[in-house]
Write an enzyme that holds these catalytic residues in place. Structure first.
Site, PDB file in Angstrom:
ATOM      1  N   GLY A 205       0.839  -1.199   0.000  1.00  0.00           N
ATOM      2  CA  GLY A 205       0.000   0.000   0.000  1.00  0.00           C
ATOM      3  C   GLY A 205       0.867   1.240   0.000  1.00  0.00           C
TER       4      GLY A 205
ATOM      5  N   CYS B 268       5.290  -6.198   1.665  1.00  0.00           N
ATOM      6  CA  CYS B 268       5.677  -4.792   1.699  1.00  0.00           C
ATOM      7  C   CYS B 268       4.968  -4.044   2.839  1.00  0.00           C
ATOM      8  CB  CYS B 268       5.438  -4.158   0.325  1.00  0.00           C
ATOM      9  SG  CYS B 268       6.328  -2.605   0.128  1.00  0.00           S
ATOM     10  N   TYR B 269       3.980  -3.219   2.544  1.00  0.00           N
ATOM     11  CA  TYR B 269       3.236  -2.550   3.629  1.00  0.00           C
ATOM     12  C   TYR B 269       2.646  -3.604   4.575  1.00  0.00           C
ATOM     13  CZ  TYR B 269      -0.338   0.349   5.914  1.00  0.00           C
ATOM     14  OH  TYR B 269      -1.113   0.992   6.840  1.00  0.00           O
TER      15      TYR B 269
ATOM     16  N   HIS C 137       8.162  -7.775  -3.546  1.00  0.00           N
ATOM     17  CA  HIS C 137       6.857  -8.118  -4.132  1.00  0.00           C
ATOM     18  C   HIS C 137       6.920  -9.450  -4.884  1.00  0.00           C
ATOM     19  CE1 HIS C 137       4.655  -4.385  -3.296  1.00  0.00           C
ATOM     20  NE2 HIS C 137       5.861  -3.859  -3.292  1.00  0.00           N
TER      21      HIS C 137
ATOM     22  N   GLU D 246       4.572 -11.018  -6.157  1.00  0.00           N
ATOM     23  CA  GLU D 246       3.531 -11.097  -7.196  1.00  0.00           C
ATOM     24  C   GLU D 246       3.967 -10.530  -8.541  1.00  0.00           C
ATOM     25  OE1 GLU D 246       3.656  -9.093  -4.659  1.00  0.00           O
ATOM     26  OE2 GLU D 246       2.675  -7.166  -4.962  1.00  0.00           O
TER      27      GLU D 246
ATOM     28  N   SER E  43     -22.521  -8.893 -27.761  1.00  0.00           N
ATOM     29  CA  SER E  43     -21.940  -7.715 -28.412  1.00  0.00           C
ATOM     30  C   SER E  43     -20.985  -8.104 -29.526  1.00  0.00           C
ATOM     31  CB  SER E  43     -21.164  -6.898 -27.377  1.00  0.00           C
ATOM     32  OG  SER E  43     -19.998  -7.613 -26.995  1.00  0.00           O
ATOM     33  N   GLY E  44     -20.464  -9.337 -29.422  1.00  0.00           N
ATOM     34  CA  GLY E  44     -19.436  -9.725 -30.373  1.00  0.00           C
ATOM     35  C   GLY E  44     -18.066  -9.725 -29.720  1.00  0.00           C
ATOM     36  N   GLY E  45     -18.003  -9.253 -28.476  1.00  0.00           N
ATOM     37  CA  GLY E  45     -16.745  -9.275 -27.731  1.00  0.00           C
ATOM     38  C   GLY E  45     -16.519 -10.643 -27.101  1.00  0.00           C
ATOM     39  N   VAL E  46     -15.330 -10.819 -26.524  1.00  0.00           N
ATOM     40  CA  VAL E  46     -14.972 -12.115 -25.950  1.00  0.00           C
ATOM     41  C   VAL E  46     -15.889 -12.468 -24.771  1.00  0.00           C
ATOM     42  CG1 VAL E  46     -13.136 -13.399 -24.778  1.00  0.00           C
ATOM     43  CG2 VAL E  46     -12.563 -11.869 -26.654  1.00  0.00           C
ATOM     44  N   ASP E  47     -16.128 -11.495 -23.875  1.00  0.00           N
ATOM     45  CA  ASP E  47     -16.870 -11.816 -22.645  1.00  0.00           C
ATOM     46  C   ASP E  47     -18.294 -12.302 -22.932  1.00  0.00           C
ATOM     47  OD1 ASP E  47     -14.603 -10.832 -21.509  1.00  0.00           O
ATOM     48  OD2 ASP E  47     -15.450  -8.875 -21.029  1.00  0.00           O
ATOM     49  N   SER E  48     -19.029 -11.533 -23.745  1.00  0.00           N
ATOM     50  CA  SER E  48     -20.423 -11.932 -23.966  1.00  0.00           C
ATOM     51  C   SER E  48     -20.503 -13.205 -24.806  1.00  0.00           C
ATOM     52  CB  SER E  48     -21.235 -10.800 -24.592  1.00  0.00           C
ATOM     53  OG  SER E  48     -20.780 -10.500 -25.880  1.00  0.00           O
TER      54      SER E  48
ATOM     55  N   LYS F 146     -10.165 -11.276 -16.852  1.00  0.00           N
ATOM     56  CA  LYS F 146     -10.294 -11.420 -18.310  1.00  0.00           C
ATOM     57  C   LYS F 146      -9.549 -12.659 -18.850  1.00  0.00           C
ATOM     58  CE  LYS F 146     -11.321  -9.242 -22.298  1.00  0.00           C
ATOM     59  NZ  LYS F 146     -12.561  -8.530 -22.574  1.00  0.00           N
TER      60      LYS F 146
END
Ligand code: XMP
Length: 511
Positions: free
Chosen positions: A55, A82-83, A168, A170, A222-227, A367
């Site tokens: 943080g 870290c923090y 870190h 990560e 919509s034509g996007g990956v998610d939908s 995603k």
């Protein structure tokens, strides 16, 4: 989710989401909560381990964020980063030093005592990013590693299973960071459950079936990956009780709607209601040049057309939406006024307006995980890897007035651009690439003739989440080929320029 898990308490680090993603990548489920999560709620969640994130604050700062007091006495293993490490020290009678040397970037970690957290790491390269550091150890702890500038770079209380690292684990530059997180999750927290795409699909299909029962569900494609991945997963769960509606706004990429229909016809046995909305959108956008007004008109038109399209499915009780985890993680007050990007809830307000209940199976996914689910469900690789495309489509990439001739110019320029990026093998290195049409004309010369035509901007950026972005260093020979093709093949464009603005200070889109 009823699976063994790690809870990450967010103290405002820019890396908090990366911690969750890295933990999930090793097959362990992780969720993020604000630092002030109550003890009762935490116990209800029943985690096998807790990670305290980094943080921006100093533990001594007024209003510095702290977790609830008994967190170190619950018997649940803790890793402070870290923090998070500094909190462990500060809250257990150790001392944090504000005047010690700051450390940013690579450091070499030297292990002082064999321990479960750093067990088996091969590389000593770690990534530091801190101003304060530990001066004296908290009670009951010992040093397990140091670096040149941090005599106390990692600590443990082996008995209580509490660990802290100044670096870190990560981030990508801590070479063996994933191994460290894995040691924590598997060997210290003893998590044996596996979080994987397959297990997600299996449990989610059952959940969807339980949730909707015999009801029908509508999904806006919509034509996007998610939908798209959402529709495929829903279809696998409830079959014909799913009704998908795709609205062709007339502002999509070249032949986009057709490609989407083909994708579903060829790969999945699903019927999709295609609504040609181009006339509605174009007539309502006539004469409009202000970007926010364009967005509002498009959002409203979308809802209007969707409502009409949905009327035929009047038994439907649910609306499915591809909301992702980054949209639902509660923002934390330690971040101060949070960085707000343009609001993109393109179909916001739809469920209330139509009296539908909302189903959002991807609320817990990042995603990359949606892409993995798509692959697992048989969505072709080229589709799963597609760049994000904004809801308002080309309307916010045609600066100034939107008329059919200009849509046509941009669609064709954009198609050439993307084709050449794919040919050069660069598509997957880029987060988003697209062409923009400017509302200015400039002079050119072609053959013996003077031309006075439009200017096209090429934009390509690298990014992790769209919040920040860098311009992509496109090789000159690729740019040259794209520029030649666009000007030779598209009458109406006589100048091509490349955008070298990062975000911030620019935004990814031009409007
Ligand atoms: P900006 O331009 O804000 O874009 O840097 C960040 C990301 O968001 C996308 N974007 C939108 N997506 N509706 C959307 O669905 C919108 O109105 C919108 N505006 C920007 C943009 O493509 C990029 O991925």
């Amino acid at each position: 989710m009823n699976i063994q898990k790690i809870i990450i308490l967010d103290f405002g680090s820019q890396y908090t989401q990366i911690i969750a993603r890295k933990v999930r990548e090793i097959g362990v489920y992780a969720e993020i909560y604000p630092f002030n999560l109550s003890k009762e709620k935490l116990l209800q969640l029943n985690p096998q381990g807790i990670i305290l994130s980094g943080g921006p604050n100093s533990v001594y700062a007024e209003n510095a964020p702290h977790p609830f007091a008994q967190i170190f006495n619950l018997g649940i293993p803790i890793l402070g980063i870290c923090y998070g490490l500094q909190l462990i020290a500060y809250l257990n009678n150790g001392e944090v030093d504000k005047s010690a040397a700051r450390e940013y970037g690579r450091a070499n970690l030297i292990i002082d005592k064999s321990n479960k957290l750093l067990d088996g790491i091969n590389s000593n390269q770690v990534w530091m990013s801190h101003g304060d550091s530990l001066k004296t150890l908290p009670i009951g702890f010992e040093v397990i590693a140091h670096t040149q500038n941090s005599p106390i770079a990692a600590i443990q209380n082996a008995e209580k299973k509490i660990f802290g690292v100044q670096f870190h684990p990560e981030v990508h530059h801590t070479t063996d960071g994933k191994k460290i997180l894995k040691n924590f999750a598997r060997n210290i927290c003893n998590i044996s459950d596996n979080w994987s795409t397959e297990s997600f699909i299996e449990t989610t299909i059952k959940q969807i079936q339980n949730q909707v029962g015999n009801d029908e569900v509508i999904c806006a494609l919509s034509g996007g990956v998610d939908s798209t991945v959402l529709a495929v997963l829903l279809h696998k769960s409830i079959g014909d009780k799913l009704h998908c509606i795709h609205i062709d706004t007339g502002l999509m990429r070249l032949n986009e709607s057709q490609k989407l229909m083909d994708l579903f016809r060829q790969n999945f046995n699903m019927s999709i209601e295609l609504i040609d909305g181009s006339e509605t959108f174009l007539s309502r956008l006539n004469g409009i040049t202000d970007p926010e007004q364009k967005r509002k008109i498009i959002g409203k038109s979308f809802i209007d057309l969707f409502e009409i399209g949905a009327k035929q499915f009047n038994n439907a009780k649910w609306l499915a939406q591809g909301t992702l985890y980054p949209d639902v993680i509660e923002s934390v007050s330690v971040k101060g006024p949070s960085v707000v990007i343009k609001s993109h809830h393109n179909v916001g307000g739809l469920p209330e307006k139509m009296g539908l209940k909302l189903i959002e199976p991807f609320r817990e996914l990042f995603k990359d995980e949606v892409r993995a689910v798509g692959r697992e469900l048989g969505v072709p690789e080229w589709f799963v890897r597609r760049h994000p495309f904004p809801g308002p489509g080309l309307a916010i990439r045609i600066l100034g007035e939107i008329i059919p001739e200009r849509i046509d110019l941009l669609q064709r320029a954009d198609a050439i651009y993307i084709e050449e990026i794919r040919n050069a093998g660069l598509y997957d290195q880029i987060w988003q690439a697209f062409a923009v049409l400017l509302p200015i004309q400039s002079v050119g010369v072609m053959g013996d003739e003077r031309t006075y035509e439009s200017t096209c901007v090429l934009r390509a950026v690298t990014s992790v989440d769209g919040m920040t972005a860098d311009w992509f260093p496109m090789p000159p020979e690729v740019l040259s080929k794209i520029s030649n093709r666009i000007i030779n093949e598209i009458r109406g464009i006589n100048r091509v320029v490349y955008d070298i603005t990062s975000k911030p200070p620019g935004t990814i889109e031009w409007e």
